[in-house]
Design a protein around this motif. Structure first.
Motif: not given
Ligand SMILES: NC(=O)c1ccc[n+]([C@@H]2O[C@H](COP(=O)([O-])OP(=O)(O)OC[C@H]3O[C@@H](n4cnc5c(N)ncnc54)[C@H](OP(=O)(O)O)[C@@H]3O)[C@@H](O)[C@H]2O)c1
Length: 421
Positions: A247-249, A50, A275-277, A211, A251, A215, A188-191
């Motif tokens: 989220t990683t959506a 991100c 917080l998304s990118n 979604r 759109y 989950r 509900t991901g890592e962030i």
């Molecule tokens: N990891 C880092 O160090 C970090 C730091 C700052 C910011 N970020 C940014 O924060 C965001 C999330 O990162 P993450 O590491 O938490 O990702 P992650 O663990 O892969 O989790 C992704 C989340 O996005 C949801 N999602 C994906 N596609 C979607 C859609 N079309 N509609 C609705 N929800 C959707 C997923 O839900 P489902 O369970 O339904 O798939 C899941 O809850 C990213 O944009 C990332 O670039 C990450």
């Protein structure tokens, strides 16, 4: 190094989030194919998180123009954008930067763990796409090991603040009495886990949506919060005063229309933290009355203050990296000599084996114990003669003595010798 190691990067340090997201590579496998075919690089690894999109490459010539063109064709951006935003460094500086990455020194949140996992994934996917080879595989494996060691001995990850805590802190600074407000976490991901941990620690109630309801229910069982149905929430934000979106959506989930509609029925303002990118909140929502939108750019500003408070730790890690980079550079330079050294050993061993078999058949020797003695004798002679020059070649390579390598390549050219025989 006979081979150039190149790092081309666009990161949160030089470019705001709305620029950064334009450099995102969508089809990683396709990108690797294109870089292999068009960029002039022999090997490459892409790190995309991100906060950064980075390319590490290896080549003899390092034609930056070709690299820029390939990347531009993958994103549809004008080459001008690359000149303004992409920083390029080579060799020792590139190795130094990779160590900063693996030790967490270049992260938005100093010493955070995620980047190490992301780098491991990047090299794994480059390996899978056959985009990386001997040099970058060795470089990344070593850099991951060094980064892990530096983290352990410096304690850089301890006492740091996560992106999640930063986001909650930002909300606290901008909303009066966050405790009395209704908060929604989308994702509900890592962030989201980091945000939920921080909300929970500070005693804030919050809803969580994802979604799939299951989950978010499982998430809430371990992270706290109250799980709510995605379809209903996404079209009716009016009940919330603070939204955290991670989220990683691909759109916008939080659209201009949805927020305009929500704000019509709302008395209080609303704070949205994206917080998304790439971003999943349409930036136009910031123009709706009563809405305050913040994203990773504001978190980066906050982190700058955090870094200032931990300057001593930064200095310790920097000096550790300075020491490690020299050893890393030497071992990368040594790699330049490895193809020649292993070729020489292979060719000489073939000769040894051929002559040994000839001698054994002339002696008509059948006694296994005696054959073993003669075999070991020939190996010891070869080892005794060849190891010193080979170690000297390795040393010369370490010191960047390309003339010596060139000369050794000519001296030990067994292939040409065989052709002329
Ligand atoms: N990891 C880092 O160090 C970090 C730091 C700052 C910011 N970020 C940014 O924060 C965001 C999330 O990162 P993450 O590491 O938490 O990702 P992650 O663990 O892969 O989790 C992704 C989340 O996005 C949801 N999602 C994906 N596609 C979607 C859609 N079309 N509609 C609705 N929800 C959707 C997923 O839900 P489902 O369970 O339904 O798939 C899941 O809850 C990213 O944009 C990332 O670039 C990450």
């Amino acid at each position: 190094m006979n081979q150039n190691i190149i790092n081309a990067r666009v990161t949160f340090r030089n470019s705001p989030i709305h620029i950064l997201e334009q450099f995102t590579i969508k089809d990683m496998h396709g990108a690797y194919e294109k870089f292999k075919e068009e960029s002039g690089l022999d090997e490459c690894v892409i790190i995309q998180t991100c906060n950064r999109i980075e390319l590490f490459g290896k080549s003899k010539s390092g034609d930056l123009e070709k690299i820029r063109k390939t990347w531009a064709s993958l994103t549809g951006l004008e080459e001008e954008a690359f000149k303004e935003n992409v920083k390029v460094v080579e060799n020792q500086e590139a190795l130094h930067h990779l160590l900063k990455l693996t030790s967490g020194l270049d992260s938005m949140v100093l010493g955070e763990e995620q980047i190490l996992g992301q780098i491991k994934n990047s090299i794994a996917s480059a390996r899978e796409s056959k985009a990386s080879g001997q040099h970058l595989n060795a470089l990344f494996d070593k850099a991951i090991r060094i980064g892990t060691r530096i983290r352990k001995s410096s304690g850089i990850g301890k006492g740091g603040i996560s992106v999640g805590s930063m986001a909650v802190k930002l909300a606290e600074e901008n909303i009066d009495e966050l405790k009395t407000k209704r908060t929604l976490l989308i994702g509900t991901g890592e962030i989201s886990t980091l945000v939920a941990k921080s909300l929970q620690r500070r005693g804030y109630a919050f809803d969580v949506t994802s979604r799939t309801l299951e989950r978010s229910q499982t998430f809430c069982q371990t992270m706290g919060g109250n799980s709510v149905r995605f379809e209903e929430i996404i079209s009716g934000f009016k009940n919330y005063d603070a939204l955290f979106v991670a989220t990683t959506a691909p759109y916008f989930l939080v659209t201009f229309d949805r927020i305009t509609k929500a704000m019509k029925d709302k008395k209080n303002g609303m704070m949205i933290l994206d917080l998304s990118n790439p971003r999943t909140v349409d930036e136009r929502v910031a123009t709706v009355e009563g809405v305050r939108l913040m994203n990773l750019d504001q978190i980066a500003e906050m982190v700058e203050k955090n870094i200032a408070a931990r300057q001593n730790m930064v200095k310790t890690v920097e000096s550790m990296i300075d020491e490690e980079v020299l050893a890393l550079e030497a071992s990368m330079k040594r790699l330049d000599a490895e193809p020649l050294v292993s070729d020489v050993f292979k060719n000489i061993d073939l000769l040894r084996e051929k002559e040994l078999q000839k001698a054994l058949s002339m002696l008509e020797e059948k006694d296994k114990a005696k054959i073993k003695i003669i075999d070991e004798l020939t190996k010891a002679i070869v080892e005794g003669i060849v190891s010193t020059p080979m170690n000297n070649i390795r040393k010369a390579s370490e010191q960047g003595n390309h003339d010596m390598i060139e000369l050794a390549n000519r001296l030990f050219d067994y292939k040409r010798q065989k052709q002329s025989d």
